[in-house]
Enzyme design. Structure first.
Site, PDB file in Angstrom:
ATOM      1  N   ASP A  65     -12.890   3.025  -0.970  1.00 55.38           N
ATOM      2  CA  ASP A  65     -12.049   3.310   0.195  1.00 55.38           C
ATOM      3  C   ASP A  65     -12.822   4.220   1.139  1.00 55.38           C
ATOM      4  O   ASP A  65     -14.049   4.252   1.098  1.00 55.38           O
ATOM      5  CB  ASP A  65     -10.724   3.900  -0.289  1.00 55.38           C
ATOM      6  CG  ASP A  65      -9.597   3.680   0.706  1.00 55.38           C
ATOM      7  OD1 ASP A  65      -9.849   3.142   1.780  1.00 55.38           O
ATOM      8  OD2 ASP A  65      -8.456   4.066   0.395  1.00 55.38           O
ATOM      9  N   HIS A  66     -12.137   4.931   1.967  1.00 55.38           N
ATOM     10  CA  HIS A  66     -12.783   5.729   3.009  1.00 55.38           C
ATOM     11  C   HIS A  66     -14.045   6.434   2.532  1.00 55.38           C
ATOM     12  O   HIS A  66     -14.093   6.945   1.416  1.00 55.38           O
ATOM     13  CB  HIS A  66     -11.831   6.829   3.501  1.00 55.38           C
ATOM     14  CG  HIS A  66     -10.560   6.285   4.038  1.00 55.38           C
ATOM     15  ND1 HIS A  66      -9.543   7.091   4.471  1.00 55.38           N
ATOM     16  CD2 HIS A  66     -10.132   5.015   4.237  1.00 55.38           C
ATOM     17  CE1 HIS A  66      -8.545   6.351   4.901  1.00 55.38           C
ATOM     18  NE2 HIS A  66      -8.881   5.085   4.767  1.00 55.38           N
TER      19      HIS A  66
ATOM     20  N   CYS B  50      -3.677   2.779  -4.309  1.00 57.12           N
ATOM     21  CA  CYS B  50      -4.654   3.545  -3.540  1.00 57.12           C
ATOM     22  C   CYS B  50      -4.745   4.951  -4.124  1.00 57.12           C
ATOM     23  O   CYS B  50      -3.818   5.754  -3.969  1.00 57.12           O
ATOM     24  CB  CYS B  50      -4.243   3.576  -2.073  1.00 57.12           C
ATOM     25  SG  CYS B  50      -5.351   4.564  -1.070  1.00 57.12           S
TER      26      CYS B  50
ATOM     27  N   TYR C 189     -14.680   4.566   7.861  1.00 57.99           N
ATOM     28  CA  TYR C 189     -15.137   3.199   7.579  1.00 57.99           C
ATOM     29  C   TYR C 189     -16.570   2.930   8.008  1.00 57.99           C
ATOM     30  O   TYR C 189     -16.898   1.860   8.497  1.00 57.99           O
ATOM     31  CB  TYR C 189     -14.161   2.182   8.187  1.00 57.99           C
ATOM     32  CG  TYR C 189     -12.863   2.127   7.408  1.00 57.99           C
ATOM     33  CD1 TYR C 189     -12.797   1.429   6.205  1.00 57.99           C
ATOM     34  CD2 TYR C 189     -11.723   2.800   7.840  1.00 57.99           C
ATOM     35  CE1 TYR C 189     -11.624   1.382   5.468  1.00 57.99           C
ATOM     36  CE2 TYR C 189     -10.543   2.771   7.100  1.00 57.99           C
ATOM     37  CZ  TYR C 189     -10.510   2.058   5.916  1.00 57.99           C
ATOM     38  OH  TYR C 189      -9.364   2.010   5.169  1.00 57.99           O
TER      39      TYR C 189
ATOM     40  N   HIS D  13      -7.749   0.457  -4.503  1.00 62.21           N
ATOM     41  CA  HIS D  13      -8.512   1.259  -3.539  1.00 62.21           C
ATOM     42  C   HIS D  13      -9.005   2.493  -4.266  1.00 62.21           C
ATOM     43  O   HIS D  13      -8.199   3.253  -4.806  1.00 62.21           O
ATOM     44  CB  HIS D  13      -7.604   1.722  -2.383  1.00 62.21           C
ATOM     45  CG  HIS D  13      -7.297   0.662  -1.387  1.00 62.21           C
ATOM     46  ND1 HIS D  13      -6.605   0.917  -0.226  1.00 62.21           N
ATOM     47  CD2 HIS D  13      -7.612  -0.655  -1.353  1.00 62.21           C
ATOM     48  CE1 HIS D  13      -6.496  -0.201   0.474  1.00 62.21           C
ATOM     49  NE2 HIS D  13      -7.091  -1.168  -0.186  1.00 62.21           N
TER      50      HIS D  13
ATOM     51  N   HIS E 267       0.869  -1.186   0.000  1.00 60.03           N
ATOM     52  CA  HIS E 267       0.000   0.000   0.000  1.00 60.03           C
ATOM     53  C   HIS E 267       0.904   1.233   0.000  1.00 60.03           C
ATOM     54  O   HIS E 267       1.876   1.290   0.749  1.00 60.03           O
ATOM     55  CB  HIS E 267      -0.859  -0.024   1.271  1.00 60.03           C
ATOM     56  CG  HIS E 267      -1.925   1.021   1.326  1.00 60.03           C
ATOM     57  ND1 HIS E 267      -1.654   2.341   1.584  1.00 60.03           N
ATOM     58  CD2 HIS E 267      -3.267   0.933   1.159  1.00 60.03           C
ATOM     59  CE1 HIS E 267      -2.798   3.022   1.577  1.00 60.03           C
ATOM     60  NE2 HIS E 267      -3.782   2.195   1.321  1.00 60.03           N
TER      61      HIS E 267
HETATM   62  C1  DNO Z   1      -6.294   3.448   6.462  1.00 65.53           C
HETATM   63  C2  DNO Z   1      -5.719   2.544   5.473  1.00 65.53           C
HETATM   64  C3  DNO Z   1      -4.416   1.941   5.928  1.00 65.53           C
HETATM   65  C4  DNO Z   1      -4.084   0.736   5.099  1.00 65.53           C
HETATM   66  C5  DNO Z   1      -2.754   0.173   5.398  1.00 65.53           C
HETATM   67  C6  DNO Z   1      -2.410  -0.949   4.466  1.00 65.53           C
HETATM   68  O1  DNO Z   1      -7.418   3.700   6.420  1.00 65.53           O
HETATM   69  O2  DNO Z   1      -5.564   3.163   4.248  1.00 65.53           O
HETATM   70  O3  DNO Z   1      -4.509   1.563   7.253  1.00 65.53           O
HETATM   71  O4  DNO Z   1      -4.993  -0.275   5.345  1.00 65.53           O
HETATM   72  O5  DNO Z   1      -1.788   1.136   5.308  1.00 65.53           O
HETATM   73  O6  DNO Z   1      -1.347  -1.651   4.995  1.00 65.53           O
END
Ligand code: DNO
Length: 346
Positions: A308-309, A236, A322, A263, A198
């Site tokens: 993602d978020h 990401c 989340y 992501h 990531h």
């Molecule tokens: C946070 C995420 C990170 C991600 C890690 C992957 O929301 O983007 O915690 O899961 O960095 O290892």
């Protein structure tokens, strides 16, 4: 592509039953959260997790993350033992049928934000990063609250760790990453687990700590450290996309075949080193999500993808970034774009 959703385990207010009701949702992205970083994950714990997910009618698709112990990143202490344990975890995951593992190589802190619940004009709450605010934060005070961080350090432990990093340069971090990859990717190849690093979030050094997975150039260097499809990426969009020089669609095309996990997150750039997380819709932020998905589609992406978020909307409370609602909207938006791209292709 396979649509997935991150789930934080039995304590997550967003339950598997709710996740299953999101249209097109088939896969779960999760981890075992109560095993100390560096210890091997026992097979029976992995099988129990898989059963929980499958009993809910979903598939255990990706592990995010198997965290990397700080001794591996600093290249000292017990790194060989921790690498050995990491390989054991990969072997056990493979035995349980897992084929993709996400991890990161960020020193000490994972995704870092100034505020986890900044109120946007529409009344929703989002994670934001504001350069001036972060400059005033004292990481050694031990009161940082971060979205994806293992906060189990004691204050003294954290201070000692930050001290240790004072002498570690970016080049040291590259060397320690190579040392890790040389040992772990061999095992990943053997058991057929695609490793997916990531990128650093945000993609610049913070609190004087080095960060290296930050740009196209650095990702090229990363991929060349161990040239194997098993040494791949979690691309990401929201982590890399807060820097205008990072063109995500271009990276998707350039790194096709090495991206195993996508992501999709939109961000609104508010300054050279400042941003707000935004709803997935392109017009809500600075990224062109259609362009990015088109790049995945054009390059035949067949890995896992997840919204993602999300923001906190409709009064939802829970883990910042989340919640259920905004991420579910994100999944539906992504599915809509993908369906359109598929139909236009025929
Ligand atoms: C946070 C995420 C990170 C991600 C890690 C992957 O929301 O983007 O915690 O899961 O960095 O290892």
């Amino acid at each position: 592509m396979e649509m997935t959703f991150r789930w934080y385990g039995a304590d997550d207010p967003v339950t598997l039953d709710k996740i299953r009701q999101i249209p097109g949702m088939t896969g779960i992205v999760t981890a075992i959260y109560d095993i100390p970083v560096g210890e091997a994950w026992p097979l029976d714990r992995i099988l129990a997790l898989k059963k929980t997910v499958e009993d809910a009618g979903l598939k255990l698709s990706v592990i995010e993350s198997v965290p990397v112990h700080e001794d591996i990143k600093t290249g000292d202490g017990d790194r060989d033992r921790y690498i050995e344990n990491y390989c054991t975890t990969l072997r056990n995951l493979a035995q349980a049928g897992v084929d993709t593992v996400c991890y990161n190589f960020m020193p000490v802190f994972d995704g870092t934000r100034a505020d986890l619940a900044h109120e946007l004009p529409d009344g929703s709450n989002a994670l934001i990063y504001d350069e001036a605010q972060v400059a005033r934060m004292d990481p050694a005070a031990g009161d940082l609250s971060l979205p994806g961080w293992d906060s189990s350090y004691t204050k003294d432990g954290l201070r000692a760790l930050l001290d240790k990093y004072r002498t570690i340069t970016e080049e040291d971090l590259w060397n320690n990453l190579k040392y890790f990859l040389d040992r772990v990717i061999r095992v990943a190849e053997e058991v057929k687990i695609k490793m997916a690093i990531h990128p650093d979030d945000p993609p610049w050094g913070i609190f004087g700590l080095p960060r290296i997975i930050t740009s196209k150039e650095n990702i090229e260097r990363f991929l060349a450290l161990y040239d194997s499809p098993y040494n791949g990426l979690t691309l990401c969009s929201g982590s890399l996309g807060v820097t205008r020089t990072n063109d995500i669609a271009d990276m998707v095309r350039a790194f096709a075949g090495r991206i195993h996990f996508a992501h999709i997150r939109n961000v609104k750039i508010t300054g050279p080193h400042s941003f707000e997380e935004a709803a997935h819709l392109s017009s809500c932020g600075s990224l062109d999500i259609v362009e990015i998905l088109k790049a995945y589609h054009d390059t035949g992406f067949d890995g896992y993808i997840r919204p993602d978020h999300g923001r906190m909307i409709w009064g939802e409370t829970g883990r910042p970034g989340y919640g259920l609602y905004d991420r579910a909207l994100g999944a539906t938006y992504i599915n809509g774009i993908w369906e359109t791209l598929e139909k236009l292709d025929k």
